[in-house]
Design an enzyme around this catalytic site. Structure first.
Site, PDB file in Angstrom:
ATOM      1  N   HIS A 110       0.848  -1.187   0.000  1.00 22.05           N
ATOM      2  CA  HIS A 110       0.000   0.000   0.000  1.00 22.05           C
ATOM      3  C   HIS A 110       0.891   1.247   0.000  1.00 22.05           C
ATOM      4  CE1 HIS A 110      -3.544   2.421   0.623  1.00 22.05           C
ATOM      5  NE2 HIS A 110      -2.875   3.091   1.538  1.00 22.05           N
ATOM      6  N   VAL A 145      -9.851  -3.136   4.795  1.00 18.65           N
ATOM      7  CA  VAL A 145      -9.142  -2.527   3.671  1.00 18.65           C
ATOM      8  C   VAL A 145      -7.856  -1.900   4.201  1.00 18.65           C
ATOM      9  CG1 VAL A 145      -9.232  -0.743   1.884  1.00 18.65           C
ATOM     10  CG2 VAL A 145     -11.275  -2.097   2.400  1.00 18.65           C
TER      11      VAL A 145
HETATM   12  C1  GRF Z   1       0.753   0.510  -6.089  1.00 16.69           C
HETATM   13  O1  GRF Z   1       0.871   1.869  -5.792  1.00 16.69           O
HETATM   14  C2  GRF Z   1       0.413  -0.266  -4.852  1.00 16.69           C
HETATM   15  O2  GRF Z   1       0.968   0.272  -3.707  1.00 16.69           O
HETATM   16  C3  GRF Z   1      -1.099  -0.158  -4.805  1.00 16.69           C
HETATM   17  O3  GRF Z   1      -1.501  -0.232  -6.145  1.00 16.69           O
HETATM   18  C4  GRF Z   1      -0.443   0.217  -6.983  1.00 16.69           C
HETATM   19  C5  GRF Z   1      -0.173  -0.886  -7.942  1.00 16.69           C
HETATM   20  O4  GRF Z   1       0.771  -0.498  -8.904  1.00 16.69           O
HETATM   21  N1  GRF Z   1      -1.674  -1.188  -3.982  1.00 16.69           N
HETATM   22  P1  GRF Z   1       1.341  -1.566  -9.907  1.00 16.69           P
HETATM   23  O5  GRF Z   1       0.152  -2.146 -10.675  1.00 16.69           O
HETATM   24  O6  GRF Z   1       2.067  -2.607  -9.129  1.00 16.69           O
HETATM   25  O7  GRF Z   1       2.266  -0.796 -10.813  1.00 16.69           O
END
Ligand code: GRF
Length: 207
Positions: A110, A145
């Site tokens: 996250h 969440v």
């Molecule tokens: C990332 O910022 C992650 O922290 C969040 O969703 C985004 C996913 O990015 N949960 P990606 O698809 O891995 O580039």
């Protein structure tokens, strides 16, 4: 340790996890990418890298999954003999029935220092709150969440001229660094969970 990555979008964390598992010494192996979005860029990345993909149909537009959707997810995880799951930009809640089958074996990344700013657009929330330091968190997934026990965090200073995009980009670099670390620790049985507190043992201390 056979790992499923569940993702809905771009797939940069999938990429980072795949590169790390393929280039470093670890028993973690990504055996499938599961996505609820047929057109997600992560699927092209996975196919290009020779990782099997499966499309999930949660059976509802949002909120709880349909019983058929849950069953199809369970079957997909069994078919690939999955032992752990990494959520990487997966935009649905994991059904509690599936969580129960993988106790302390589902990770999420996250883009904030949880418990601050859970949910969508965490980087924007951080900017609007005026924090001077934000970052990212890998945590174990529970029924909420972005509420599960914290495994690893990385701090990222907020610059005075940061936009949502510039802050997100610097946080993403750290996501790509700490997510493999957390996965490797899980694969090596180096996570100790006591209530909300997760200890990450150093490699020498693993049992
Ligand atoms: C990332 O910022 C992650 O922290 C969040 O969703 C985004 C996913 O990015 N949960 P990606 O698809 O891995 O580039």
């Amino acid at each position: 340790m056979r790992v499923a990555v569940m993702a809905s979008g771009r797939g940069s964390n999938f990429d980072a996890l795949l590169k790390a598992t393929r280039s470093e010494r670890t028993s973690a192996e990504i055996v499938v990418v599961l996505s609820d979005q047929r057109g997600a860029a992560v699927l092209e990345k996975a196919r290009g890298a020779g990782v099997p993909v499966e499309i999930l149909d949660p059976g509802t537009p949002r909120g709880p999954w349909s019983p058929e959707g849950i069953e199809a997810l369970r079957v997909a995880l069994q078919r690939h003999r999955v032992e752990a799951v990494c959520l990487a930009g997966f935009m649905r809640i994991v059904p509690p029935e599936i969580l129960r089958e993988f106790p302390s074996r589902i990770l999420n990344i996250h883009p904030s220092l949880l418990p601050s700013f859970p949910g969508l657009r965490a980087q924007r929330k951080a900017l609007r709150a005026g924090v001077k330091v934000s970052g990212c968190t890998v945590h174990l997934v529970d029924e909420g969440v972005d509420t599960g026990p914290i495994v690893i965090q990385a701090a990222v200073p907020v610059e005075p001229d940061d936009t949502e995009d510039s802050l997100a980009a610097r946080i993403l670099e750290q996501e790509h660094r700490i997510y493999p670390q957390a996965l490797f620790a899980l694969a090596e049985n180096r996570l100790r969970v006591e209530g909300r507190v997760v200890s990450v043992l150093s490699p020498e201390k693993r049992s």
